[in-house]
Design an enzyme around this catalytic site. Structure first.
Site, PDB file in Angstrom:
ATOM      1  N   ARG A 140       0.861  -1.181   0.000  1.00 13.08           N
ATOM      2  CA  ARG A 140       0.000   0.000   0.000  1.00 13.08           C
ATOM      3  C   ARG A 140       0.900   1.236   0.000  1.00 13.08           C
ATOM      4  NH1 ARG A 140      -2.111  -3.457   4.134  1.00 13.08           N
ATOM      5  NH2 ARG A 140      -4.219  -4.234   3.647  1.00 13.08           N
ATOM      6  N   LYS A 167      -1.954  -2.383   8.050  1.00 13.66           N
ATOM      7  CA  LYS A 167      -3.076  -1.849   8.821  1.00 13.66           C
ATOM      8  C   LYS A 167      -3.156  -2.522  10.183  1.00 13.66           C
ATOM      9  CE  LYS A 167      -6.072  -0.536   4.943  1.00 13.66           C
ATOM     10  NZ  LYS A 167      -7.391  -0.742   4.304  1.00 13.66           N
ATOM     11  N   HIS A 231      -2.771   2.054  -6.066  1.00 12.85           N
ATOM     12  CA  HIS A 231      -3.641   0.897  -5.855  1.00 12.85           C
ATOM     13  C   HIS A 231      -3.713   0.021  -7.104  1.00 12.85           C
ATOM     14  CE1 HIS A 231      -6.270  -1.118  -3.067  1.00 12.85           C
ATOM     15  NE2 HIS A 231      -7.149  -1.329  -4.033  1.00 12.85           N
ATOM     16  N   ARG A 234      -0.851  -2.243  -7.048  1.00 16.77           N
ATOM     17  CA  ARG A 234      -1.123  -3.326  -6.096  1.00 16.77           C
ATOM     18  C   ARG A 234      -1.986  -4.405  -6.758  1.00 16.77           C
ATOM     19  NH1 ARG A 234      -1.374  -4.384  -0.470  1.00 16.77           N
ATOM     20  NH2 ARG A 234      -3.442  -4.834   0.363  1.00 16.77           N
ATOM     21  N   HIS A 257      -4.355  -8.575   3.566  1.00 23.54           N
ATOM     22  CA  HIS A 257      -5.811  -8.508   3.720  1.00 23.54           C
ATOM     23  C   HIS A 257      -6.228  -9.254   4.982  1.00 23.54           C
ATOM     24  CE1 HIS A 257      -6.592  -7.886  -0.886  1.00 23.54           C
ATOM     25  NE2 HIS A 257      -6.268  -6.773  -0.263  1.00 23.54           N
ATOM     26  N   TYR A 266      -9.802 -11.743  -6.985  1.00 27.01           N
ATOM     27  CA  TYR A 266      -8.822 -12.361  -7.873  1.00 27.01           C
ATOM     28  C   TYR A 266      -9.174 -13.809  -8.212  1.00 27.01           C
ATOM     29  CZ  TYR A 266      -6.261  -8.292  -6.228  1.00 27.01           C
ATOM     30  OH  TYR A 266      -5.903  -7.004  -5.908  1.00 27.01           O
TER      31      TYR A 266
END
Length: 318
Positions: A140, A167, A231, A234, A257, A266
């Site tokens: 990110r 995150k 993004h 990514r 994630h 995906y």
């Protein structure tokens, strides 16, 4: 009676207390400010359910954007209810349901990557390196600007990885190609950047912001006529891995994630082979980039993180 600004401050303080990232807090703040602006800065406590629904459906927003806005507003009004600032919720469960469109992630074609690579090589070394790092690791933009040379090290298998703090301060390891690492070493050597300092600095020698990185890609899009964002790089990284046969659970881990559902976009991409081979199939950056890695060796072969390292090894050794 609180003003809108006072309520925003109170809510942001609560989000900070809950340890949300500053970028996440900014997105939540943006959502409620948009709501207020749409209704001519009407007090949040006086905005009705119908007015919230009117705001959500206004404009040409996708279902995912509408749902994201509704989630943010729901959390905000739940906070107001808990604090006793409002007595009833202006958002009901049925308001939060949107028919989601499922589509393939938007990624760059090989031709677009080649054109952008040439553009960034002619732009400047720092911007070229940012492009290659995002394309080669799928990080990110917030993770990119925090990246340091000391985050790179080798597993005892000899595989080169970078430690990423994502995150919620969650750590993960991402395999790195040798030519990308050599390029990073060469750059840090040229610019005299210490191993514990963020790699990407602005012209004042300060850590770049996510906004300044995004501006670099906006300019690239304008000059090359190729829509490129952090993004989208990514997505390109993840799509490449999936095309080469990497399983969704490993892609989930490499992207950081929290939920596999985020990685499910995906699943429509048909796999071919796996991670190590996938990394090998990413075109080399530039054969002329050479640096004595031994002079800049960071980390130790025995370094470990308390995480699912077995999956990273499995990915790196395929």
């Amino acid at each position: 009676m609180y003003t809108n600004e006072e309520l925003i401050v109170k809510w942001k303080n609560q989000l900070k207390y809950n340890s949300l990232a500053s970028t996440t807090i900014a997105k939540y703040e943006s959502a409620i400010r948009q709501l207020a602006a749409y209704h001519n800065n009407k007090p949040f406590t006086e905005i009705s359910r119908d007015e919230i629904k009117e705001f959500i459906v206004a404009g040409n927003r996708s279902s995912s954007t509408k749902q994201g806005l509704m989630i943010k507003l729901n959390l905000f009004y739940s906070f107001l209810l808990k604090e006793g600032i409002i007595s009833t919720m202006p958002i009901e469960d049925e308001d939060k349901k949107f028919k989601m469109e499922k589509s393939l992630p938007k990624f760059l074609t090989d031709k677009s990557v080649k054109i952008l690579r040439q553009y960034f090589k002619e732009d400047n070394l720092r911007n070229w390196l940012m492009f290659e790092t995002m394309l080669g690791t799928g990080v990110r933009v917030s993770e990119l600007v925090a990246m340091k040379l000391s985050d790179f090290f080798r597993l005892d298998t000899g595989e080169l990885v970078v430690r990423i703090v994502g995150k919620g301060e969650k750590e993960r390891l991402v395999p790195v190609k040798e030519d990308l690492y050599e390029m990073i070493l060469d750059y840090c050597n040229r610019e005299s950047i210490p191993s514990t300092t963020p790699i990407f600095l602005n012209r004042f020698g300060k850590k770049m912001t996510t906004t300044s990185v995004e501006r670099v890609f906006i300019k690239a899009s304008e000059l090359t006529h190729i829509h490129v964002t952090p993004h989208r790089l990514r997505h390109t990284y993840a799509t490449h891995l999936r095309n080469e046969g990497v399983s969704l659970d490993i892609i989930q881990m490499l992207l950081g994630h929290e939920s596999i559902s985020t990685t499910q976009i995906y699943s429509k991409i048909l796999p071919k082979t796996a991670v190590r081979q996938a990394l090998a199939n990413i075109p080399s950056i530039d054969d002329s980039v050479t640096t004595n890695i031994e002079e800049y060796r960071v980390g130790k072969p025995g370094d470990r993180l308390d995480m699912n390292l077995a999956l990273v090894r499995k990915a790196a050794n395929r």
